[in-house]
Write a protein that holds these residues in place. Structure first.
Motif, PDB file in Angstrom:
ATOM      1  N   THR A 241       7.575   2.582 -11.800  1.00 19.25           N
ATOM      2  CA  THR A 241       6.461   2.135 -10.713  1.00 19.25           C
ATOM      3  C   THR A 241       6.458   0.466 -10.639  1.00 19.25           C
ATOM      4  OG1 THR A 241       4.316   1.873 -12.043  1.00 19.25           O
ATOM      5  CG2 THR A 241       4.893   4.190 -11.221  1.00 19.25           C
ATOM      6  N   GLU A 242       5.631  -0.120 -10.063  1.00 16.12           N
ATOM      7  CA  GLU A 242       5.694  -1.703 -10.160  1.00 16.12           C
ATOM      8  C   GLU A 242       5.016  -2.084 -11.362  1.00 16.12           C
ATOM      9  OE1 GLU A 242       3.842  -2.938  -6.533  1.00 16.12           O
ATOM     10  OE2 GLU A 242       5.033  -1.508  -5.544  1.00 16.12           O
ATOM     11  N   SER A 243       4.321  -1.215 -12.077  1.00 15.56           N
ATOM     12  CA  SER A 243       3.444  -1.620 -13.398  1.00 15.56           C
ATOM     13  C   SER A 243       3.861  -1.195 -14.772  1.00 15.56           C
ATOM     14  CB  SER A 243       2.148  -1.835 -12.960  1.00 15.56           C
ATOM     15  OG  SER A 243       1.791  -0.638 -12.589  1.00 15.56           O
ATOM     16  N   TYR A 244       4.742   0.011 -14.573  1.00 13.00           N
ATOM     17  CA  TYR A 244       4.929   0.560 -15.758  1.00 13.00           C
ATOM     18  C   TYR A 244       6.050   1.647 -15.619  1.00 13.00           C
ATOM     19  CZ  TYR A 244       2.613   5.037 -14.400  1.00 13.00           C
ATOM     20  OH  TYR A 244       2.137   6.044 -13.400  1.00 13.00           O
ATOM     21  N   VAL A 245       6.799   2.085 -16.678  1.00 15.29           N
ATOM     22  CA  VAL A 245       7.823   3.317 -16.634  1.00 15.29           C
ATOM     23  C   VAL A 245       7.255   4.358 -17.448  1.00 15.29           C
ATOM     24  CG1 VAL A 245       9.914   1.918 -16.523  1.00 15.29           C
ATOM     25  CG2 VAL A 245       8.882   2.272 -18.648  1.00 15.29           C
TER      26      VAL A 245
ATOM     27  N   ALA B  59       0.850  14.223  -5.024  1.00  8.55           N
ATOM     28  CA  ALA B  59       0.432  14.591  -6.270  1.00  8.55           C
ATOM     29  C   ALA B  59       1.009  13.570  -7.233  1.00  8.55           C
ATOM     30  CB  ALA B  59       1.054  15.843  -7.071  1.00  8.55           C
ATOM     31  N   LEU B  60       2.368  13.293  -6.878  1.00 10.37           N
ATOM     32  CA  LEU B  60       3.109  12.017  -7.808  1.00 10.37           C
ATOM     33  C   LEU B  60       2.331  10.799  -7.787  1.00 10.37           C
ATOM     34  CD1 LEU B  60       5.635  11.498  -9.290  1.00 10.37           C
ATOM     35  CD2 LEU B  60       6.550  10.575  -7.229  1.00 10.37           C
ATOM     36  N   ARG B  61       2.030  10.595  -6.354  1.00 11.45           N
ATOM     37  CA  ARG B  61       1.320   9.246  -6.213  1.00 11.45           C
ATOM     38  C   ARG B  61      -0.049   9.163  -6.971  1.00 11.45           C
ATOM     39  NH1 ARG B  61      -1.943   6.106  -3.394  1.00 11.45           N
ATOM     40  NH2 ARG B  61      -1.080   4.335  -2.319  1.00 11.45           N
ATOM     41  N   ASN B  62      -0.999  10.238  -6.825  1.00 13.06           N
ATOM     42  CA  ASN B  62      -2.230  10.152  -7.572  1.00 13.06           C
ATOM     43  C   ASN B  62      -2.017  10.125  -8.981  1.00 13.06           C
ATOM     44  OD1 ASN B  62      -3.348  10.485  -5.193  1.00 13.06           O
ATOM     45  ND2 ASN B  62      -4.009  12.552  -5.251  1.00 13.06           N
ATOM     46  N   PHE B  63      -0.859  10.762  -9.439  1.00 11.36           N
ATOM     47  CA  PHE B  63      -0.741  10.860 -10.787  1.00 11.36           C
ATOM     48  C   PHE B  63      -0.326   9.414 -11.376  1.00 11.36           C
ATOM     49  CE2 PHE B  63       2.638  11.225 -14.078  1.00 11.36           C
ATOM     50  CZ  PHE B  63       1.957  11.778 -15.072  1.00 11.36           C
ATOM     51  N   SER B  64       0.603   8.753 -10.691  1.00 13.18           N
ATOM     52  CA  SER B  64       1.120   7.619 -11.268  1.00 13.18           C
ATOM     53  C   SER B  64       0.134   6.309 -11.016  1.00 13.18           C
ATOM     54  CB  SER B  64       2.501   7.355 -10.553  1.00 13.18           C
ATOM     55  OG  SER B  64       2.179   6.575  -9.466  1.00 13.18           O
TER      56      SER B  64
ATOM     57  N   ALA C 119      -3.720  -1.327  -8.506  1.00 10.45           N
ATOM     58  CA  ALA C 119      -3.130  -1.668  -7.321  1.00 10.45           C
ATOM     59  C   ALA C 119      -1.558  -1.612  -7.358  1.00 10.45           C
ATOM     60  CB  ALA C 119      -3.442  -3.085  -7.038  1.00 10.45           C
ATOM     61  N   LYS C 120      -1.006  -1.538  -8.444  1.00 10.71           N
ATOM     62  CA  LYS C 120       0.290  -1.598  -8.825  1.00 10.71           C
ATOM     63  C   LYS C 120       1.152  -0.199  -9.253  1.00 10.71           C
ATOM     64  CE  LYS C 120       2.199  -6.078  -9.579  1.00 10.71           C
ATOM     65  NZ  LYS C 120       1.996  -7.027 -10.827  1.00 10.71           N
TER      66      LYS C 120
ATOM     67  N   PHE D  85       9.086   4.512  -0.970  1.00 12.29           N
ATOM     68  CA  PHE D  85       8.554   3.271  -0.355  1.00 12.29           C
ATOM     69  C   PHE D  85       7.404   3.747   0.554  1.00 12.29           C
ATOM     70  CE2 PHE D  85       8.597   0.467   3.217  1.00 12.29           C
ATOM     71  CZ  PHE D  85       7.903  -0.759   2.485  1.00 12.29           C
ATOM     72  N   GLU D  86       6.121   3.029   0.412  1.00 13.66           N
ATOM     73  CA  GLU D  86       5.158   3.299   1.458  1.00 13.66           C
ATOM     74  C   GLU D  86       4.614   2.219   1.754  1.00 13.66           C
ATOM     75  OE1 GLU D  86       2.171   5.432  -0.772  1.00 13.66           O
ATOM     76  OE2 GLU D  86       1.076   3.774  -0.647  1.00 13.66           O
ATOM     77  N   THR D  87       4.187   2.137   3.203  1.00 15.87           N
ATOM     78  CA  THR D  87       3.744   0.984   3.952  1.00 15.87           C
ATOM     79  C   THR D  87       2.128   0.980   3.978  1.00 15.87           C
ATOM     80  OG1 THR D  87       3.553   1.995   5.932  1.00 15.87           O
ATOM     81  CG2 THR D  87       5.756   1.107   5.478  1.00 15.87           C
ATOM     82  N   PRO D  88       1.610  -0.259   3.909  1.00 19.50           N
ATOM     83  CA  PRO D  88       0.152  -0.204   4.003  1.00 19.50           C
ATOM     84  C   PRO D  88      -0.594   0.818   5.057  1.00 19.50           C
ATOM     85  CG  PRO D  88       0.902  -2.326   3.856  1.00 19.50           C
ATOM     86  CD  PRO D  88       2.225  -1.500   4.051  1.00 19.50           C
ATOM     87  N   THR D  89       0.411   0.972   6.098  1.00 20.11           N
ATOM     88  CA  THR D  89      -0.084   1.964   7.100  1.00 20.11           C
ATOM     89  C   THR D  89      -0.033   3.579   6.698  1.00 20.11           C
ATOM     90  OG1 THR D  89       2.030   1.825   8.235  1.00 20.11           O
ATOM     91  CG2 THR D  89       0.108   0.588   9.143  1.00 20.11           C
TER      92      THR D  89
END
Lengths: 142, 141
Positions: free
Chosen positions: A66-70, B43-48, B56-57, B73-77
């Protein structure tokens, strides 16, 4: 640069060990850790299913960035899963997990009082893990 | 080095576009596969994000398995662009191409198309051929 979190999940997908390894790492409640561990396990199955090519081994995610960790994951044949998160650009995470697996085999699996698939509460494992993490962090920071 | 397929999802999880190049395992049910893919990404997004020291990152950029790499890659929209390549293309550089696909292909040939209704499936020939030629020009193709 350094390690952040270590998780160990048994083959059924429940969390058997988690440890915060750095001040940088986010504060997670025990409940969050359980939740993350089971999400990860479920996700691994989907990740394999979504593969565009047939797979011989069926690991799921090996590295996630990710942008902040691996995040690096390791799954030996027994189905236990280890995964560790670390700051960006930390190297040799795969080797670190392999070392963790070695001390897991030595001090958890060979402990006659440890019941398989139960949460790990073994002092010598914790002591060796701590030593390993310190050694690793020192090597990374040099 | 190979590129297997491309997915584009909108914020509600509808698959706006699916395109495949050389994947050897063909899909039994495309709509099932897209639903699974979106579910996995969710799920991956929530997890990470949860595991990230800076929420935020924490959005994933890519992951690598023993057979493939998935670039995200995801856009703010809320649009989600996904490119699946072979596992030896796992690097941030490949993920950056998704930003270009967004700017040079999606915005130019879908959004600027007056007939395109937002949120509907994109099946314009021009869009698909531009996408195809863009991906074929990538060094990892």
């Amino acid at each position: 640069m350094g390690l952040q979190y270590l998780f160990v999940i048994n083959k059924a997908g429940s969390l058997i060990f988690d440890r915060r390894l750095s001040e940088n790492a986010p504060q997670l409640s025990p409940n969050d850790c359980l939740h993350l561990a089971s999400t990860f396990h479920g996700m691994q199955l989907l990740v394999q299913q979504l593969s565009p090519e047939p797979s011989d081994h069926g690991f799921g995610i090996v590295t996630l960035e990710t942008e902040s960790y691996v995040l690096q994951a390791y799954r030996p044949e027994t189905g236990v899963q280890f995964f560790v998160t670390a700051d960006l650009k930390t190297e040799n995470l795969a080797a670190f997990l392999r070392d963790v697996y070695v001390i897991y085999a030595d001090y958890v699996m060979k402990n006659p009082f440890y019941e398989l698939d139960m949460p790990i509460k073994v002092d010598r494992w914790e002591a060796h893990l701590k030593r390993l993490v310190d050694k690793y962090n020192n090597r990374v920071n040099v | 080095m190979a590129v297997y397929c491309f997915y584009l999802f909108d914020r509600t999880g509808t698959c706006l576009c699916y395109y495949e190049w050389n994947r050897s395992r063909s899909l039994q049910d495309a709509s099932d596969d897209q639903k699974n893919m979106f579910g996995m990404l969710f799920a991956l997004r929530n997890f990470s994000v949860k595991l990230s020291p800076d929420p935020a990152k924490g959005v994933p950029t890519f992951f690598v398995t023993d057979v493939y790499a998935l670039h995200y890659f995801e856009t703010p929209t809320g649009l989600r662009f996904v490119l699946i390549t072979s596992h030896d293309c796992g690097s941030v550089d490949v993920t950056r191409h998704l930003t270009d696909i967004y700017a040079e292909v999606y915005v130019e040939y879908a959004i600027k198309n007056p007939l395109y209704v937002k949120g509907s499936k994109i099946d314009y020939e021009l869009f698909l051929s531009k996408l195809d030629s863009y991906v074929r020009s990538l060094p990892c193709f």
